[in-house]
Write a protein that holds these residues in place. Sequence first.
Motif, PDB file in Angstrom:
ATOM      1  N   GLU B  89       0.652  -1.092   0.083  1.00  0.00           N
ATOM      2  CA  GLU B  89      -0.070   0.146   0.008  1.00  0.00           C
ATOM      3  C   GLU B  89       1.029   1.469  -0.027  1.00  0.00           C
ATOM      4  O   GLU B  89       0.631   2.291  -0.595  1.00  0.00           O
ATOM      5  CB  GLU B  89      -0.903  -0.128   1.313  1.00  0.00           C
ATOM      6  CG  GLU B  89      -2.061  -0.920   0.965  1.00  0.00           C
ATOM      7  CD  GLU B  89      -1.958  -2.406   1.515  1.00  0.00           C
ATOM      8  OE1 GLU B  89      -0.608  -2.729   1.579  1.00  0.00           O
ATOM      9  OE2 GLU B  89      -2.742  -3.180   1.664  1.00  0.00           O
ATOM     10  N   ARG B  92       1.961   2.069  -3.579  1.00  0.00           N
ATOM     11  CA  ARG B  92       0.933   2.386  -4.269  1.00  0.00           C
ATOM     12  C   ARG B  92       0.386   3.767  -3.860  1.00  0.00           C
ATOM     13  O   ARG B  92      -0.296   4.549  -4.813  1.00  0.00           O
ATOM     14  CB  ARG B  92      -0.224   1.543  -4.385  1.00  0.00           C
ATOM     15  CG  ARG B  92       0.031   0.140  -5.295  1.00  0.00           C
ATOM     16  CD  ARG B  92      -0.885  -0.640  -5.378  1.00  0.00           C
ATOM     17  NE  ARG B  92      -1.474  -1.151  -4.137  1.00  0.00           N
ATOM     18  CZ  ARG B  92      -2.661  -1.978  -3.893  1.00  0.00           C
ATOM     19  NH1 ARG B  92      -3.088  -2.514  -5.088  1.00  0.00           N
ATOM     20  NH2 ARG B  92      -2.942  -2.645  -3.000  1.00  0.00           N
ATOM     21  N   THR B  96      -6.359   1.277   2.429  1.00  0.00           N
ATOM     22  CA  THR B  96      -7.822   1.089   2.572  1.00  0.00           C
ATOM     23  C   THR B  96      -8.101   0.672   3.838  1.00  0.00           C
ATOM     24  O   THR B  96      -7.616  -0.346   4.321  1.00  0.00           O
ATOM     25  CB  THR B  96      -8.535   0.375   1.461  1.00  0.00           C
ATOM     26  OG1 THR B  96      -8.113   0.895   0.457  1.00  0.00           O
ATOM     27  CG2 THR B  96      -9.976   0.433   1.776  1.00  0.00           C
ATOM     28  N   ARG B 102     -10.601   5.347   1.965  1.00  0.00           N
ATOM     29  CA  ARG B 102      -9.448   5.293   1.459  1.00  0.00           C
ATOM     30  C   ARG B 102      -8.625   6.381   1.784  1.00  0.00           C
ATOM     31  O   ARG B 102      -9.078   7.672   1.939  1.00  0.00           O
ATOM     32  CB  ARG B 102      -9.732   5.167  -0.131  1.00  0.00           C
ATOM     33  CG  ARG B 102      -8.144   5.046  -0.645  1.00  0.00           C
ATOM     34  CD  ARG B 102      -8.525   4.388  -2.134  1.00  0.00           C
ATOM     35  NE  ARG B 102      -8.270   5.633  -3.057  1.00  0.00           N
ATOM     36  CZ  ARG B 102      -8.686   5.606  -4.105  1.00  0.00           C
ATOM     37  NH1 ARG B 102      -9.064   4.571  -4.881  1.00  0.00           N
ATOM     38  NH2 ARG B 102      -8.238   6.508  -5.027  1.00  0.00           N
ATOM     39  N   GLU B 197      -9.621  -4.279  -6.499  1.00  0.00           N
ATOM     40  CA  GLU B 197      -8.176  -4.126  -6.223  1.00  0.00           C
ATOM     41  C   GLU B 197      -7.964  -3.094  -4.847  1.00  0.00           C
ATOM     42  O   GLU B 197      -6.989  -3.393  -4.144  1.00  0.00           O
ATOM     43  CB  GLU B 197      -7.436  -3.289  -7.510  1.00  0.00           C
ATOM     44  CG  GLU B 197      -6.035  -3.205  -7.282  1.00  0.00           C
ATOM     45  CD  GLU B 197      -5.298  -2.990  -8.759  1.00  0.00           C
ATOM     46  OE1 GLU B 197      -6.061  -2.822  -9.458  1.00  0.00           O
ATOM     47  OE2 GLU B 197      -4.137  -2.636  -8.627  1.00  0.00           O
ATOM     48  N   ARG B 198      -8.488  -2.107  -4.822  1.00  0.00           N
ATOM     49  CA  ARG B 198      -8.221  -1.302  -3.629  1.00  0.00           C
ATOM     50  C   ARG B 198      -9.149  -1.421  -2.300  1.00  0.00           C
ATOM     51  O   ARG B 198      -9.283  -0.691  -1.589  1.00  0.00           O
ATOM     52  CB  ARG B 198      -8.270   0.246  -4.041  1.00  0.00           C
ATOM     53  CG  ARG B 198      -7.492   0.247  -5.116  1.00  0.00           C
ATOM     54  CD  ARG B 198      -7.562   1.780  -5.524  1.00  0.00           C
ATOM     55  NE  ARG B 198      -7.573   1.972  -6.987  1.00  0.00           N
ATOM     56  CZ  ARG B 198      -7.638   2.871  -7.637  1.00  0.00           C
ATOM     57  NH1 ARG B 198      -7.008   4.147  -7.053  1.00  0.00           N
ATOM     58  NH2 ARG B 198      -7.815   3.160  -8.856  1.00  0.00           N
ATOM     59  N   GLU B 200     -12.163  -1.004  -2.088  1.00  0.00           N
ATOM     60  CA  GLU B 200     -13.079   0.108  -2.069  1.00  0.00           C
ATOM     61  C   GLU B 200     -14.486  -0.210  -2.209  1.00  0.00           C
ATOM     62  O   GLU B 200     -15.577   0.459  -1.650  1.00  0.00           O
ATOM     63  CB  GLU B 200     -12.581   1.219  -3.107  1.00  0.00           C
ATOM     64  CG  GLU B 200     -11.725   2.296  -2.565  1.00  0.00           C
ATOM     65  CD  GLU B 200     -11.719   3.382  -3.245  1.00  0.00           C
ATOM     66  OE1 GLU B 200     -11.923   4.555  -2.838  1.00  0.00           O
ATOM     67  OE2 GLU B 200     -11.532   3.328  -4.583  1.00  0.00           O
ATOM     68  N   GLY B 222      -8.412  -7.025  -3.119  1.00  0.00           N
ATOM     69  CA  GLY B 222      -7.014  -6.421  -3.035  1.00  0.00           C
ATOM     70  C   GLY B 222      -6.125  -7.255  -4.112  1.00  0.00           C
ATOM     71  O   GLY B 222      -4.941  -7.628  -4.214  1.00  0.00           O
TER      72      GLY B 222
END
Lengths: 175, 332
Positions: B89, B92, B96, B102, B197-198, B200, B222
């Motif tokens: 994380e 990137r 989250t 986020r 992926e995030r 969210e 993820g």
Amino acid sequence: MKCMIKLIGALCIVFAGTMLGMYQSLQLSARPRQIRQSIQCLQRLETEIVYGVTPLPQALHAVAGAASGPLRSLFEAASRGLMGKEAASMREAWEEAMASNWSHTSMKQAEKEIFLQLGTLLGISDREDQMKHLKLAVRQLQGEELAAAEEQKRYGGMWRSLGLLSGVLIVILMY
Amino acid sequence: MLERIEEWLPPNLRAVTSRLPAKVRDSAEEVRVREGRPLEIVYGGGYGFLNADGSLGPLPDSAYRPSREDCVRLLELLTNHSVYSFEEELKRGFITVRGGHRVGLAGRTVLEHGKVKQIRDVCGFNIRLARELKDTGKAVLPRIMDAEARTVHHTLVVSPPQAGKTTLIRDLARLISYGSWPSHLPGEGRKVGIVDERSELAACERGVPRFDVGPRTDVMDGCPKAEGMMMMIRSMSPEVLIVDEIGREEDAEAVREAMHAGIRVIASAHGRSPEDILKRPALRGLAEEEFFGRFVVLSRRLGRIGVEAVLDAKGRPIPAPESIPSVVRGKG
């Protein structure tokens, strides 16, 4: 009758002296053992952090589960401090856990310093960095362990006989 | 709203935010923490700087300035005291947290072989509050529906940041999964696969979605989008695949793969209009081949989630459901 009471008193003093000596020598032998346990705990923590990437509260909990005695309560308390609702920082949780549990261990100031130092570093950097800090702490503890073992060898027997002999000395002086 | 993220704020910051007027707290969208600079909050479309007594001002002069200690503490709390478990994380640039909120990060980066290895000295935080707005998709669903196939068209949601892309496609996932189609279709849910992926879209905690994304929905949490889509196609037999923010070449390739496998795709991308998307090399191919049957264009000026237009593959607008003549409607 008077003689009898005196004799019982004398026996008590000798017994107390012996026990005092025993206790001191026990403390001396407990110290290297607990240092060894701490090393194992830290190594386990390192595995949890570096290879398991376990979040710190759970990692500390896992370490506590594998430990015993005062070390178990120490790690347990730190883990609980982090999981609590009122989010404390690692440093605070660790210092609190140390304050309430350290006195139950037989370890001394040098080890305490190492532990406290570690508390300010755990969790705040990447894995590589964490590994370095934990390895360093383990190396320092290993040094302390050697010293503690040496001390035990030298003073362990001495304390035991010293306790008995001082008890006898007091009795002789009293008679 | 703000109380949802306050458990991650260090005591000093929480003391400030807790004194904010209820109206601001409820409409809060972002809390921006910058070390040594004024604490900012973005709410209901506007912004303000927070003073230590909890009042808001347009001027930064008297605002509360988070200290180094505050920032270190904030990062520690956000990472659950375990910065080491957030290496990916930190590479990137965002974390989250539980609840799908986020947190964007800025600071000094550490490079390794010319690539960002992680952000050290994190001193800028953008805490974005995730909100689950149910039924935002209700207005859109009839317009992207493929009534004959009883599913949806391939859809690309196009919108600038902060216009509600994620919220919209999350709700679409829920509606499709529950089978909450408009009245004239039988309520039959579709198997939905979400590649998140995030974390969210579904706000997963240990793989279990915290947002309601529907009973027939599987979430790959993820996971890189392209890889996740392929995994989903191979293993979970979804009927509708949902991904957020596609934009790279491999994403487009995976979308194409899914479409060939007979799976309907709902994706989102940053942009103001479908033409914008056409300019992006990775997505151009998809658009040119007319893969997407529907484009949903969102914009911020029409309220929080404003659907500006729904277009078909050729760019012709699809009217809102109430203006569809009943004859056409009966076709489904």
